[in-house]
Scaffold this active site. Structure first.
Site, PDB file in Angstrom:
ATOM      1  N   ASP A  53       0.806  -1.211   0.000  1.00 12.33           N
ATOM      2  CA  ASP A  53       0.000   0.000   0.000  1.00 12.33           C
ATOM      3  C   ASP A  53       0.847   1.271   0.000  1.00 12.33           C
ATOM      4  OD1 ASP A  53      -2.439  -1.220  -0.095  1.00 12.33           O
ATOM      5  OD2 ASP A  53      -2.827  -1.138   2.053  1.00 12.33           O
ATOM      6  N   LYS A  75      -3.463   3.697  -2.332  1.00  6.41           N
ATOM      7  CA  LYS A  75      -4.633   4.558  -2.496  1.00  6.41           C
ATOM      8  C   LYS A  75      -4.373   5.898  -1.828  1.00  6.41           C
ATOM      9  CE  LYS A  75      -7.888   0.678  -2.102  1.00  6.41           C
ATOM     10  NZ  LYS A  75      -6.961  -0.298  -1.508  1.00  6.41           N
ATOM     11  N   MET A 188      -7.247   9.204   9.225  1.00 10.19           N
ATOM     12  CA  MET A 188      -7.741   9.684   7.934  1.00 10.19           C
ATOM     13  C   MET A 188      -8.746  10.822   8.088  1.00 10.19           C
ATOM     14  SD  MET A 188      -8.159   5.951   6.116  1.00 10.19           S
ATOM     15  CE  MET A 188      -8.904   5.207   7.581  1.00 10.19           C
TER      16      MET A 188
END
Length: 277
Positions: A53, A75, A188
């Protein structure tokens, strides 16, 4: 004679058909390569393929065996190298080729890492798997910034939340997040920080509640910024902070000045601190 011939054909078929491989769901930790577990380092050395990732640091990627295939599927907000459904299919396909696959995720794969979703797909296809935990960002980053998540004088509980839900909404349990004597850690949450702060204040958390945002925690580029629940959004806008960032809200943030240690080790050139009261 015919039976012998049939037996040989069956044996040849079995030899040609690859055995099902295995997928190792591995937590890479919060960034510092030295926080990688021994099990994770061993698997990176043995893997045929590593699917990794965006939040996996370069230092950890260097643990991967030079002959292993590396597939980046990172991502970022509004930019996905590979959709999650396609990643799921990729893991299944690689395992069915008989390969030893490491699915490498930042932090811990079971804490806002979509690890459970990927394992559900592996189960549906009867793919063997193993889970290797990693130090999650809340734990690693709080330690490296000198902010204890719990403290007998300030916080008797800790709650993790994500500022980025699957459907794009921000429908969190604000009442629970606003409880007294609690530390709140938000993953996040950079893009939604203004709404997060407002919702917490709307549900009873004082505007003066100490808060911190840590950019690139546990790495040599770590930056720690402290303020209050009310001032933190303006601080982010002023400084132009970028992901990965972790937000910590609670009285424990007041301990940062006294307990910070990472800045002293890495020197002032590698850790920048600013306080807005």
């Amino acid at each position: 004679m015919n039976n012998l011939s049939t037996s040989k054909k069956q044996s040849a078929t079995l030899q040609c058909k690859p055995q099902t491989g295995v997928v190792y769901l591995v937590g890479a930790g919060p960034g510092d390569p030295e926080l990688l577990t021994l099990r994770a380092a061993k698997l990176l050395e043995q893997a045929d393929v590593v699917v990794y990732d965006n939040l996996v640091s370069e230092g950890i990627v260097n643990f991967i065996h030079r002959d292993a295939q590396k597939i980046f599927v990172g991502k970022e907000k509004n930019r996905h190298t590979m959709p999650q459904e396609e990643i799921n299919r990729l893991l299944v396909a690689l395992a069915k080729e008989g390969k030893k696959v490491v699915r490498l995720k930042g932090g811990d794969p079971f804490i806002f890492g979509r690890g459970g979703e990927e394992l559900e797909v592996l189960v549906e296809h009867a793919i063997p798997f193993e889970v290797v935990p990693g130090i999650t960002a809340a734990n690693g980053v709080s330690c490296y910034s000198g902010i204890p998540l719990t403290h007998r004088d300030y916080a008797q509980s800790c709650m993790f939340a994500t500022g980025h839900l699957k459907d794009g909404s921000l429908d969190l349990d604000w009442q629970a997040l606003s409880r007294k004597n609690q530390t709140v850690v938000i993953y996040m949450g950079l893009g939604a920080l203004t709404e997060i702060a407002q919702q917490l204040m709307n549900h009873g958390m004082p505007a003066s509640m100490p808060a911190a945002i840590i950019e690139k925690g546990t790495t040599s580029n770590q930056k720690v910024f402290t303020g209050t629940l009310e001032t933190l959004p303006d601080l982010v806008r002023t400084l132009g902070l970028k992901s990965p960032c972790l937000i910590i809200v609670g009285q424990v943030v007041t301990l940062h000045k006294r307990l910070q240690w990472f800045a002293g080790i890495k020197t002032a050139q590698t850790t920048i601190e600013r306080e807005i009261v």
